[in-house]
Design a protein around this motif. Structure first.
Motif, PDB file in Angstrom:
ATOM      1  N   SER A  12      -1.341  -5.542  -7.511  1.00 18.83           N
ATOM      2  CA  SER A  12      -0.504  -5.611  -9.208  1.00 18.83           C
ATOM      3  C   SER A  12       0.747  -4.933  -9.205  1.00 18.83           C
ATOM      4  CB  SER A  12      -1.832  -5.616  -9.822  1.00 18.83           C
ATOM      5  OG  SER A  12      -1.428  -5.762 -11.079  1.00 18.83           O
ATOM      6  N   ILE A 694      -2.054 -11.018 -10.143  1.00 22.15           N
ATOM      7  CA  ILE A 694      -0.898  -9.724 -10.462  1.00 22.15           C
ATOM      8  C   ILE A 694      -1.746  -9.464 -11.926  1.00 22.15           C
ATOM      9  CG2 ILE A 694       1.414  -9.084 -11.989  1.00 22.15           C
ATOM     10  CD1 ILE A 694       2.596 -10.771  -9.211  1.00 22.15           C
ATOM     11  N   THR A 695      -1.959 -10.708 -12.833  1.00 26.70           N
ATOM     12  CA  THR A 695      -2.551 -10.361 -13.988  1.00 26.70           C
ATOM     13  C   THR A 695      -3.660  -9.873 -14.271  1.00 26.70           C
ATOM     14  OG1 THR A 695      -1.020 -12.113 -14.885  1.00 26.70           O
ATOM     15  CG2 THR A 695      -2.933 -11.275 -16.107  1.00 26.70           C
TER      16      THR A 695
END
Length: 949
Positions: A12, A694-695
């Motif tokens: 991320s 990613i979140t």
């Protein structure tokens, strides 16, 4: 930390860094800015008479009159113009446009230019409202306040002028939204907006903003006031320029209303991307806006104002009122004949001459051609550079009988195109194009026939400039290439020779999320030198309002990146696909082939700026799923897990399935405001599979960051100790009275967002105290082996029978939980509230800004609903009390007596956060408040009603 969590966190962080640097690079590579700086001698006159007798907002805002210090007096002398600044903008931003208007109108101090004296034009009085740099983009009620003040400012301004006077309104950024919200108003003659996000607000944290935009869309569709929107394109990093387009896809504009969108890359004489703030000072833009305002001031009706806008803010997509030359009869010997199948080339035209080009012979399948004429720095009336050379050209079509009779040839295209300087970048940084630069392009379709000619008459030549023209194929080349093909390989297209060549790519998506790279290849030709008449110039069009120009000669080394704002996430478009490429050239430097591919670096740079809000909302959905899992586990008899265990469980058990589900959901043709806003386009389905990990990694990063921030406070509290509240001293009535007082303060004075920040700070302190207290216990921590909240029989069959046997008495449950479980529960709530904090932070910034500039006013009419924050106030009070274990046990307790568990509120919150949150962010917090309110009413409220704590 498990290896999986560490890997996702690292992924991320690297992805965010990649998106950030790729996004920054687009400013230099995708659409560089070539603006000349503007200079002025500013003077501002405060309008003291526009005081509280006109509007109570006069105590908060102010109105100023601009004067160019060395040219004009402070007395009113013309037509009023009101400039409205945008988010965090200033009234001083009016100075560039106002100064240009003054310098065009006056040739010397207090002396009107002969050009305007002869026409009887009046000057312009530029007024500007000062909003003290209010953050209007974040807060709907602030926009309402600004609109109310601007409306009264117009009334005041017009009171200074004779009856019947109207005002021209200019708005920059969110000032354009305020300007549109002033309608309907018969006293507003024209609205010019600059870098204004008409379609979609830049942030969507406030429900009132959506109401304002919905009302503006209705006004844009029907109000007769002419409105023109200037957009900066990819160079504008503050708003996505697709939201600047006045599109009929959202407005359903009536054909009788004037609505235009002009991108600065297409604006004649500008031809450059323009940054958000540069839009008001970029010389190539500001002088055209000023001149358009001078012409509008002299117009007598709506049609005249629209004509003035089309004349001075042209992008070439609409034809100007074409000057029609007279019919003529040519006598032999009074013209120059161009040999068949050759081009007309006149360098340094001298005097007046007529040139006759015979039509090519008709061939099978070809009945028409396109006649193309280029005039460098001259005029093909009415189009010319701002400071043209004296020569003019007129084009006629002729037939030969006893003599050659000629009639005017109507153009299909008549516009000014750039003529880049070989050896210099395009556009030239800090300079751009000059007012005298440009090539007039004339195109007309002609039907082939015998004894037919095209006559080009050149007049007033002074041995400067050149004329070049000839015939080109009218039919474009269509290439049925799609994005799927370009994702795996590039496509080569052979370029045919000629002075004009057009390529259509009808199936290639014209979306702001993807950027294409075009690489030209040239024939080895010694004529490809700076002395060539017209080096190859590529025109790229993906939308009727958007055009980009690229020089193709080998001397121009910049990457050619094709991008579009035709379609975009969360924005409906009537031009979602299709690109048109046109090469204009004198043929001396020939492009033999074009290679088309996807430019991944520039494409990635477009993603981050459009999905930042989506990532924030999806993070709330993920922490809601963590809370759901925690409720489910505890409800089934397990201990309250720590946050790291919850994250690890989600990463192993939930994330893989959610990634797969997100991919297939992206194929569903949902409304454009749902999910990722791509309407089910298969080309962008993979974005969801990237955004979700990613979140989740960002959620992990936030958790580690919270631990880092908690550590120093935890150490301080461990050293100095914390005064612990005695459970026997706490009374439910006292807590209720305290919260009632807080609710009253919110209702009267402060916005609820401030109260939520206070809740977060108090709970942050509570978590640090719990960690400090927990670390003081010897290892193992007492209570870690405590009986679970709901006893779990060793025989699963017996557990199933007891769970479904109505006669089985409820098993006894402990009245308290261990300190470790108490701390785990508090940290879960802290992570949940932390991800809700960014959704309220913008309004907090507005409140602080308003306090700093206007004092303790009450402009937050829509932000005093204490019910939004009430559940969190109750939870923070209960979780931080001296005997928090009972409240936490009740909050996460058994679900046996409940028909529907409150944990399903977390499931609803996750669905809202993932599907509608990115488009309507304010709904995420509203849903979170309702979900937590339900849980508080079901689990915590009975403690207060019964008097037990």
């Amino acid at each position: 930390m498990s290896r999986l969590l560490a890997a996702l966190t690292l992924f991320s962080l690297l992805a965010v860094a990649l998106l950030y640097f790729a996004g920054l690079d687009t400013y230099h590579s995708l659409s560089p800015q070539g603006c000349r700086m503007s200079w002025m001698w500013p003077s501002y006159v405060l309008q003291n008479k526009f005081d509280h007798t006109w509007t109570p907002l006069a105590r908060r805002y102010s109105l100023w009159l601009y004067r160019e210090g060395n040219l004009e007096s402070n007395e009113l002398h013309g037509v009023p113009v009101l400039f409205i600044p945008g988010n965090a903008g200033s009234s001083h931003q009016v100075r560039s446009i106002a100064s240009s208007a003054a310098h065009q109108y006056y040739s010397a101090p207090y002396q009107v230019s002969p050009e305007f004296t002869s026409k009887g034009y009046t000057g312009l009085d530029f007024f500007a409202v000062e909003y003290n740099e209010d953050l209007s983009a974040f807060h709907g009620p602030t926009i309402d306040s600004e609109t109310a003040y601007a409306a009264r400012a117009i009334d005041y301004i017009l009171s200074l002028y004779p009856a019947g006077t109207s005002v021209i309104v200019m708005g920059h950024s969110m000032g354009g939204i305020v300007a549109t919200a002033l309608l309907p108003n018969p006293n507003i003659s024209t609205i010019i907006t600059m870098s204004t996000p008409h379609t979609l607000p830049p942030v969507r944290f406030d429900r009132r903003i959506d109401h304002i935009y919905a009302n503006n869309h209705k006004l844009l569709a029907s109000d007769p006031t002419p409105i023109l929107s200037l957009c900066g394109g990819a160079t504008d990093l503050m708003i996505p320029s697709e939201s600047c387009v006045l599109s009929s896809a959202f407005g359903n504009f009536s054909s009788s209303v004037y609505r235009r969108t002009v991108f600065s890359s297409a604006l004649e004489g500008c031809w450059t991307g323009v940054g958000h703030l540069a839009m008001v000072w970029c010389h190539q833009v500001r002088w055209r806006v000023a001149r358009a305002a001078l012409e509008i001031a002299a117009a007598k009706n709506v049609e005249g104002r629209a004509a003035a806008l089309d004349l001075w803010l042209r992008d070439g997509h609409t034809l100007p009122p074409v000057h029609v030359p007279d019919d003529v009869h040519l006598r032999r010997g009074l013209y120059h004949s161009v040999p068949p199948n050759q081009h007309l080339l006149v360098r340094d035209p001298d005097g007046s001459q007529t040139y006759l080009l015979p039509f090519p012979k008709a061939e099978e399948g070809r009945t028409s051609l396109k006649f193309v004429l280029y005039a460098s720095q001259g005029s093909i009336p009415p189009v010319s550079p701002r400071q043209p050379l004296p020569f003019q050209a007129a084009v006629r079509v002729c037939k030969e009988h006893d003599e050659i009779s000629c009639s005017p040839l109507t153009p299909s295209t008549l516009k000014l195109i750039p003529s880049p300087i070989p050896g210099s970048p395009f556009p030239v940084p800090g300079e751009g194009a000059d007012e005298s630069e440009g090539v007039v392009l004339f195109e007309a379709d002609v039907a082939l026939g015998t004894n037919s000619y095209v006559a080009v008459t050149v007049e007033n030549g002074d041995k400067r400039g050149w004329i070049f023209g000839g015939f080109a194929e009218i039919e474009p080349i269509n290439i049925e290439v799609g994005l799927t093909s370009l994702l795996v390989s590039s496509v080569d297209v052979a370029v045919l020779s000629g002075i004009r060549w057009q390529l259509n790519l009808p199936n290639l998506p014209a979306n702001s999320l993807v950027v294409y790279r075009l690489t030209p290849r040239y024939d080895p030709n010694p004529s490809c030198t700076p002395d060539a008449v017209l080096l190859p110039l590529l025109t790229h069009q993906s939308h009727p309002s958007e055009t980009h120009y690229f020089p193709l000669a080998p001397s121009f080394s910049r990457r050619i990146l094709l991008h579009s704002h035709s379609a975009a996430p969360y924005i409906a478009s009537d031009h979602p696909s299709g690109h048109v490429l046109t090469i204009h050239s004198s043929g001396e430097c020939r492009v033999s082939e074009l290679e088309l591919s996807v430019d991944w670096w520039a494409t990635i740079g477009r993603w981050g700026t459009r999905y930042g809000t989506a990532a924030a909302c999806w993070a709330v959905g993920i922490v809601a799923a963590l809370m759901w899992d925690t409720w489910r586990l505890v409800g089934s008899g397990a201990l309250i897990p720590d946050v790291r265990s919850s994250l690890d469980l989600f990463a192993r058990k939930r994330l893989p399935y959610l990634v797969i589900a997100s991919y297939f959901i992206s194929f569903i043709p949902l409304r454009v405001g749902i999910w990722l806003g791509n309407g089910g386009s298969p080309h962008f389905a993979s974005l969801a599979t990237l955004l979700l990990p990613i979140t989740f990694g960002l959620v992990c990063v936030m958790w580690w960051l919270l631990l880092i921030l908690l550590w120093p406070l935890q150490r301080v509290l461990k050293i100095f100790g914390r005064r612990k509240e005695e459970p026997t001293l706490r009374r439910p009535t006292t807590a209720l009275l305290s919260m009632g007082l807080i609710f009253l303060v919110i209702f009267i004075l402060v916005p609820w967002q401030v109260a939520f920040l206070g809740c977060w700070l108090i709970h942050f302190y509570t978590c640090a105290s719990s960690l400090a207290e927990l670390s003081s216990y010897p290892s193992p921590v007492p209570g870690t082996e405590a009986v679970p909240l709901v006893p779990v029989p060793s025989d699963p069959t017996q557990a199933f029978i007891e769970a479904h046997d109505d006669n089985t008495p409820n098993p006894p449950t402990p009245t308290r939980i261990s300190p470790l479980q108490q701390t785990n529960a508090q940290l879960h709530l802290l992570l949940f509230m932390t991800w809700l904090l960014p959704l309220v932070a913008p309004v907090l910034a507005v409140w602080v800004r308003t306090l700093a500039t206007a004092g303790l006013t009450t402009p937050f009419d829509g932000d005093h609903n204490f019910l939004y924050v009430a559940p969190f106030l109750v939870l923070v009070e209960v979780f931080g009390s001296g005997d928090a274990s009972i409240g936490i046990k009740s909050f996460f307790g058994s679900e046996r007596q409940e028909r529907v568990s409150p944990r399903w509120g977390m499931a609803a919150l996750a669905l809202v956060a993932f599907f509608t949150g990115p488009r309507t962010t304010y709904m995420v917090f509203e849903t979170a408040s309702v979900a937590m309110g339900w849980a508080v009413m079901r689990r915590i409220a009975p403690m207060y009603w019964s008097g037990r704590t």
